[in-house]
Design an enzyme around this catalytic site. Structure first.
Site, PDB file in Angstrom:
ATOM      1  CD  GLU A 219      -0.904  -2.185   2.026  1.00 41.03           C
ATOM      2  OE1 GLU A 219      -0.760  -2.551   1.804  1.00 41.03           O
ATOM      3  OE2 GLU A 219      -2.266  -2.915   2.611  1.00 41.03           O
ATOM      4  CG  HIS A 391     -25.177  11.821  22.578  1.00 41.53           C
ATOM      5  ND1 HIS A 391     -26.174  11.931  23.391  1.00 41.53           N
ATOM      6  CD2 HIS A 391     -24.229  12.628  23.898  1.00 41.53           C
ATOM      7  CE1 HIS A 391     -25.722  12.994  24.050  1.00 41.53           C
ATOM      8  NE2 HIS A 391     -24.570  13.239  24.254  1.00 41.53           N
ATOM      9  CE  LYS A 516       1.797  -7.336   5.089  1.00 39.39           C
ATOM     10  NZ  LYS A 516       2.602  -7.254   5.339  1.00 39.39           N
TER      11      LYS A 516
HETATM   12  O1  LIG Z   1       6.580  -0.080   8.216  1.00 38.82           O
HETATM   13  P1  LIG Z   1       5.813  -0.742   7.045  1.00 38.82           P
HETATM   14  O2  LIG Z   1       6.869  -2.041   6.747  1.00 38.82           O
HETATM   15  O3  LIG Z   1       5.261   0.188   6.257  1.00 38.82           O
HETATM   16  O4  LIG Z   1       4.995  -1.805   8.055  1.00 38.82           O
HETATM   17  C1  LIG Z   1       3.303  -0.905   7.933  1.00 38.82           C
HETATM   18  C2  LIG Z   1       2.293  -2.157   8.869  1.00 38.82           C
HETATM   19  O5  LIG Z   1       2.413  -3.455   8.535  1.00 38.82           O
HETATM   20  C3  LIG Z   1       2.870  -4.163   8.284  1.00 38.82           C
HETATM   21  O6  LIG Z   1       1.566  -5.365   8.062  1.00 38.82           O
HETATM   22  C4  LIG Z   1       2.349  -4.533  10.133  1.00 38.82           C
HETATM   23  O7  LIG Z   1       1.301  -5.261  10.183  1.00 38.82           O
HETATM   24  C5  LIG Z   1       2.324  -3.523  10.215  1.00 38.82           C
HETATM   25  O8  LIG Z   1       2.724  -3.922  12.164  1.00 38.82           O
HETATM   26  C6  LIG Z   1       3.075  -2.776  10.020  1.00 38.82           C
HETATM   27  O9  LIG Z   1       3.187  -0.977  10.722  1.00 38.82           O
END
Ligand SMILES: O=P(O)(O)OC[C@H]1O[C@H](O)[C@H](O)[C@@H](O)[C@@H]1O
Length: 569
Positions: A219, A391, A516
């Site tokens: 992402e 609420h 993933k």
């Molecule tokens: O900082 P990054 O290596 O991009 O990782 C971002 C995030 O993605 C991963 O999937 C883990 O679930 C997280 O623990 C992490 O903080």
């Protein structure tokens, strides 16, 4: 405890299990009338007050919890963490986020090396860089100062910084330092998030900070390429050097991406992603927005809790007490959830951060030695600022399911308002709810009380509150950068305490991997279907049907466009 002994096999655990029957016979109405008991459940540190008298515990329960801590070797485990042992054994790493906020003269070692000088090298580099950007001596490709920052990152590279940013946004000192500047976050790979984070900003006055521990997260990398395109299509490719910097442990991939290594801010594999807000992950974007001196106060706040956690006796140790009470609620009373209810709009993003911190850390099914757990670990965390939550979902908390609540309040408002002629100030109005709700949960309202109020018979059961619903209250003196750092560290350590007692590894996250890798297969299929018309194959019936429908519905989407398509904003 031997390496593969489960905490549930110890006498201390079994003793607590049988003690549950004693507690079931009590009601918080009665427990709360014992002033000596309540007095013993007030803990103070640096102007903050923790009151856990509304937990379903007696003094005896708390003693038994200390015995459980002993049986779990809690003290030793805390020491092992601070001394840099590889307690994250499945990744063979130390867990040293405490070193990120250590003072210059402290010595904290990982693999025999004092890491504090490395931490301060990066902090000094951030101080220098953020001052240059803020003062306008570092300018963009067209010579204009960079007044806006977009921080790209997801999970631990996003939620902590967002929480702290939101908390500081209305702090008078931080607000003054942020005048004329904006900090935005781009986390979701959803292209609409690109629009949300860029709308109204201009590439020539924007600095993009790519934050990713691994620099491989799908992402964040696509968002980084998207923002690189946003900059280079407006200002030319050479502008990237002036408009993009990075925070990562993987400096090789940062360079490969095209970011000048001298504009990369390092951190280390002994910092877990969700524990990284005090590294460059949080410190760089926050310093760009508020200036390093404000962020340094936040680090000092966190550090004060690190020292308290390490040295205070368990009876006075706020993170230890909170962790033990969570264990009691989850594993003995059987309440799997926790509501985080800050009576402060500035803490709006606290619950989302704690969700990752807690649920990714402790949502585990096996012990640290790989033995399946005969008990459930982890808590289901959710929350909203009070009074908004009142609420919304409080009905369920008052008369539906039992959910232990954390009430967090601040004695002083960041932004006081008192209207002439009003009975109380606006902050007093907010805090009236902070004080009232825990009592409503604990004491409830009996049919007898309702009868006395002449409530019609047919409404008595509807208006009855069973009470006996546990909560705890944490009253902070104020909500400045230092207090925010303290709050963060209290929860980080509380969650570690829970993991240490449950005997799990709170510092890995293998459970995020499967989804993933399945997404990689889907990505390949989408590409093959769109470019070569290949039918969907190799998936189960359900996924095949959904994917086929998705492809059919988007047949008109351009395949491999000749130029990048960016939203027109
Ligand atoms: O900082 P990054 O290596 O991009 O990782 C971002 C995030 O993605 C991963 O999937 C883990 O679930 C997280 O623990 C992490 O903080």
């Amino acid at each position: 405890m031997g390496s593969s002994t489960l905490i549930s096999d110890t006498d201390a655990w079994k003793d607590l299990k049988s003690h549950v029957e004693d507690i079931k016979k009590t009601h918080l109405r009665d427990l709360m009338s014992d002033t000596a008991r309540c007095q013993s459940m007030m803990v103070e540190f640096d102007g903050m007050l923790l009151d856990y008298s509304r937990q379903r515990v007696t003094v005896n329960t708390v003693d038994k919890l200390y015995k459980l801590a002993e049986a779990a070797y809690l003290k030793e485990k805390i020491k092992r963490m601070y001394s840099g042992e590889h307690i994250n054994s499945t990744e063979n790493r130390s867990v040293l986020h405490v070193a990120l906020r250590a003072s210059r003269d402290e010595v904290i070692c990982s693999d025999g090396k004092n890491v504090v000088p490395d931490v301060w090298n990066v902090l000094d580099k951030i101080r220098d860089f953020s001052e240059r950007v803020r003062s306008g001596s570092w300018v963009g490709a067209t010579g204009k100062a960079l007044k806006d920052v977009i921080a790209i990152g997801i999970g631990g590279s996003f939620l902590g910084p967002l929480f702290v940013h939101t908390a500081l946004q209305t702090d008078p000192e931080a607000m003054e330092c942020a005048k004329g500047r904006q900090l935005r976050f781009l986390a979701n790979v959803d292209p609409t998030d690109v629009v949300r984070s860029t709308v109204g900003l201009k590439p020539e006055t924007t600095l993009v900070v790519v934050v990713s521990k691994t620099f491989t997260t799908a992402e964040s990398m696509l968002n980084a390429r998207t923002m690189r395109e946003w900059i280079s299509s407006a200002l030319g490719t050479s502008a990237v050097a002036k408009h993009m910097v990075a925070v990562s442990t993987n400096l090789l991939l940062v360079e490969k991406f095209g970011i000048d290594p001298s504009n990369a801010f390092a951190f280390w594999d002994w910092v877990g992603g969700r524990y990284s807000v005090c590294s460059a992950v949080g410190v760089l974007p926050l310093s760009l927005q508020y200036g390093f001196p404000v962020v340094e106060k936040f680090l000092k706040g966190a550090s004060s809790i690190d020292q308290h956690f390490y040295s205070a006796p368990f009876e006075k140790n706020i993170p230890v007490l909170l962790g033990l009470l969570s264990i009691w609620n989850v594993s003995f009373l059987g309440y799997p959830a926790r509501a985080i209810l800050p009576y402060s709009q500035a803490l709006e993003k606290f619950a989302p951060h704690i969700q990752q911190l807690s649920m990714e850390s402790n949502g585990k099914g096996v012990s640290i030695d790989g033995v399946p757990l005969p008990y459930e670990a982890g808590e289901i965390d959710f929350g909203e600022p009070g009074t908004n939550g009142q609420h919304s979902f409080y009905q369920l908390i008052h008369q539906g399911r039992v959910i232990p609540c954390d009430f967090i309040g601040s004695a002083k408002s960041q932004q006081p308002i008192h209207l002439k002629g009003e009975v109380v100030s606006n902050h007093d109005e907010l805090m009236s709810n902070f004080f009232a709700q825990p009592d409503a949960l604990a004491f409830g309202k009996t049919p007898e009380e309702l009868h006395k109020e002449n409530v019609p018979q047919h409404l008595i059961s509807h208006k009855t509150f069973s009470g006996n619903r546990p909560s705890l209250s944490l009253l902070l003196p104020a909500l400045n950068a230092c207090n925010v750092g303290q709050l963060l560290a209290i929860y980080e350590h509380r969650i570690a305490v829970e993991g240490f007692i449950w005997g799990i590894n709170s510092f890995d996250q293998w459970g995020v991997e499967l989804g993933k890798s399945l997404a990689t297969q889907v990505r390949k299929q989408l590409h093959a279907s769109r470019t070569k018309g290949e039918p969907v194959k190799g998936f189960n019936f359900s996924t095949t049907t959904l994917l086929t429908r998705y492809l059919e519905a988007t047949q008109d989407a351009p395949v491999d466009p000749p130029v990048s398509l960016l939203p027109r904003i």
